[in-house]
Design an enzyme around this catalytic site. Sequence first.
Site, PDB file in Angstrom:
ATOM      1  N   ILE A   1       4.589  -1.565   2.959  1.00  0.00           N
ATOM      2  CA  ILE A   1       5.137  -2.278   1.243  1.00  0.00           C
ATOM      3  C   ILE A   1       4.125  -2.314   0.422  1.00  0.00           C
ATOM      4  O   ILE A   1       2.801  -1.066   0.773  1.00  0.00           O
ATOM      5  CB  ILE A   1       5.452  -3.697   1.743  1.00  0.00           C
ATOM      6  CG1 ILE A   1       5.688  -4.536   0.680  1.00  0.00           C
ATOM      7  CG2 ILE A   1       4.285  -3.974   2.131  1.00  0.00           C
ATOM      8  CD1 ILE A   1       5.726  -5.461   0.322  1.00  0.00           C
TER       9      ILE A   1
ATOM     10  N   ILE B   1       0.517  -0.785   4.107  1.00  0.00           N
ATOM     11  CA  ILE B   1      -0.344  -1.473   2.839  1.00  0.00           C
ATOM     12  C   ILE B   1      -0.176   0.403   1.797  1.00  0.00           C
ATOM     13  O   ILE B   1      -0.731   1.235   1.895  1.00  0.00           O
ATOM     14  CB  ILE B   1      -0.851  -1.848   2.627  1.00  0.00           C
ATOM     15  CG1 ILE B   1      -1.053  -3.380   3.998  1.00  0.00           C
ATOM     16  CG2 ILE B   1      -1.544  -2.175   1.139  1.00  0.00           C
ATOM     17  CD1 ILE B   1       0.138  -3.833   3.970  1.00  0.00           C
ATOM     18  N   LYS B   2       1.083   0.436   0.985  1.00  0.00           N
ATOM     19  CA  LYS B   2       1.151   1.572   0.134  1.00  0.00           C
ATOM     20  C   LYS B   2      -0.012   1.338  -0.860  1.00  0.00           C
ATOM     21  O   LYS B   2       0.543   0.491  -1.601  1.00  0.00           O
ATOM     22  CB  LYS B   2       2.279   2.014  -0.470  1.00  0.00           C
ATOM     23  CG  LYS B   2       3.481   2.692   0.931  1.00  0.00           C
ATOM     24  CD  LYS B   2       4.617   2.591  -0.089  1.00  0.00           C
ATOM     25  CE  LYS B   2       4.592   4.008  -0.518  1.00  0.00           C
ATOM     26  NZ  LYS B   2       6.625   4.348  -0.437  1.00  0.00           N
ATOM     27  N   ILE B   3      -0.570   2.862  -1.424  1.00  0.00           N
ATOM     28  CA  ILE B   3      -1.857   2.718  -1.916  1.00  0.00           C
ATOM     29  C   ILE B   3      -1.684   3.515  -2.776  1.00  0.00           C
ATOM     30  O   ILE B   3      -1.907   4.791  -1.900  1.00  0.00           O
ATOM     31  CB  ILE B   3      -3.281   1.925  -1.373  1.00  0.00           C
ATOM     32  CG1 ILE B   3      -3.324   0.996  -0.894  1.00  0.00           C
ATOM     33  CG2 ILE B   3      -3.813   2.491  -2.442  1.00  0.00           C
ATOM     34  CD1 ILE B   3      -4.583  -0.263  -0.539  1.00  0.00           C
TER      35      ILE B   3
ATOM     36  N   THR C   1       9.663   1.885   2.215  1.00  0.00           N
ATOM     37  CA  THR C   1       9.751   0.988   0.531  1.00  0.00           C
ATOM     38  C   THR C   1       9.218   1.668  -0.704  1.00  0.00           C
ATOM     39  O   THR C   1       7.640   2.005  -0.340  1.00  0.00           O
ATOM     40  CB  THR C   1      10.046  -0.517   0.924  1.00  0.00           C
ATOM     41  OG1 THR C   1       8.576  -1.254   0.857  1.00  0.00           O
ATOM     42  CG2 THR C   1      10.591  -0.736   2.265  1.00  0.00           C
TER      43      THR C   1
END
Length: 377
Positions: free
Chosen positions: A110, A141-143, A46
């Site tokens: 996300i 967790i998208k960073i 996403t």
Amino acid sequence: MSATPPLARIVESGVSPWLDDLSRARLRSGNLAELISSGRILGVTTNPTIFDKAIADGEAYDEAVAALAAAGADTEQAVRTMTTDDVREAADLFARALPDPRHGDGRVSIEVDPRLAHDTAGTIAQARELWRIVDRPNVYIKIPATPEGLLAITEAVAEGISVNATLIFSVDTYRAVATAYVDGLERARDAGVDLAPIASVASVFLSRIDGKVDPVLDELGTPEATALRGTAAVAGARTAYAAFREIFSSPRWEDLAAAGAHVQRPLWASTGVKDPTFADTRYVDELVAPDVVNTMPEKTLLATADHARLPEGTGPVDTITPHLAQAAEQLDGLLRVGVPYEQLLAELTSEGVASFIVSWENLLQTVTTSLENARTA
């Protein structure tokens, strides 16, 4: 003997197909569950653009917005609640349908607030918050892979948080991301954290690169420049894959693997073809190899299932490693004809962050309006 369907053959070759989309409408209709149960997707990604479109379109979020408005939630709280609820529900679908997936599959990504892309401490804090709120082991967790984001990736991994490092355009950035992941794993190991549950992917963006480089080649207009049109993204991804094999076979990595660590797989992102002269599955067909992920918009996923162009025959294929020398020559060729390649990739990173910030602000405005309408209804 009937031919193996293209998507199944790609999976057999070691590629994990993921869907680059998530919405409550997709969850409620059963569409996502069907895509998972049929084996067509093994994960979901996403981003702010996806959530803005999902919440702005249709009525799927009306009930949630009304409840949040009645509870006095502000915009930030409402966005956090709705997006994490969707991600948690999708993660639960994968957990039920894929109880024993290939490591790192069956997960939903996300993204941290893109306004934190240059704020290491803020990114770390939000990564912890999202990990806690979603509260599922099969989330990423998208960073973003900015210099500040790299430090956050290391810290998050050191704490046992699984990370999708995103907005990677250059091979140098890919290497920095892989190093940040390894650094984090070493810190986790030394602190007594179990490495086995930790997963990570490194999202290398594709179509945006060709969209940036090809106009420069067109402007140069020489035969050599024209011959390089449409090669930059795939050549860069293939070179990143070579770096992946190098980094995750080193003695340093072998020590971590012995402690239970898993490789950080390259993930091909931005795989929807934007140039109509290109085959609609080119960013899938040309990047098949073991231990990679390809996240696709639904249009690309359906096209791949229908008519991906793979080498003839049956069984696994590899369309990366036989072409590594060619990829290196193509990247050298871009420099030779005068393309400011590294400058263009740096611009893409800045533009990517800026684009996600715009999408995030659009999302906030969409939810603000929805809350206001619900309170006055």
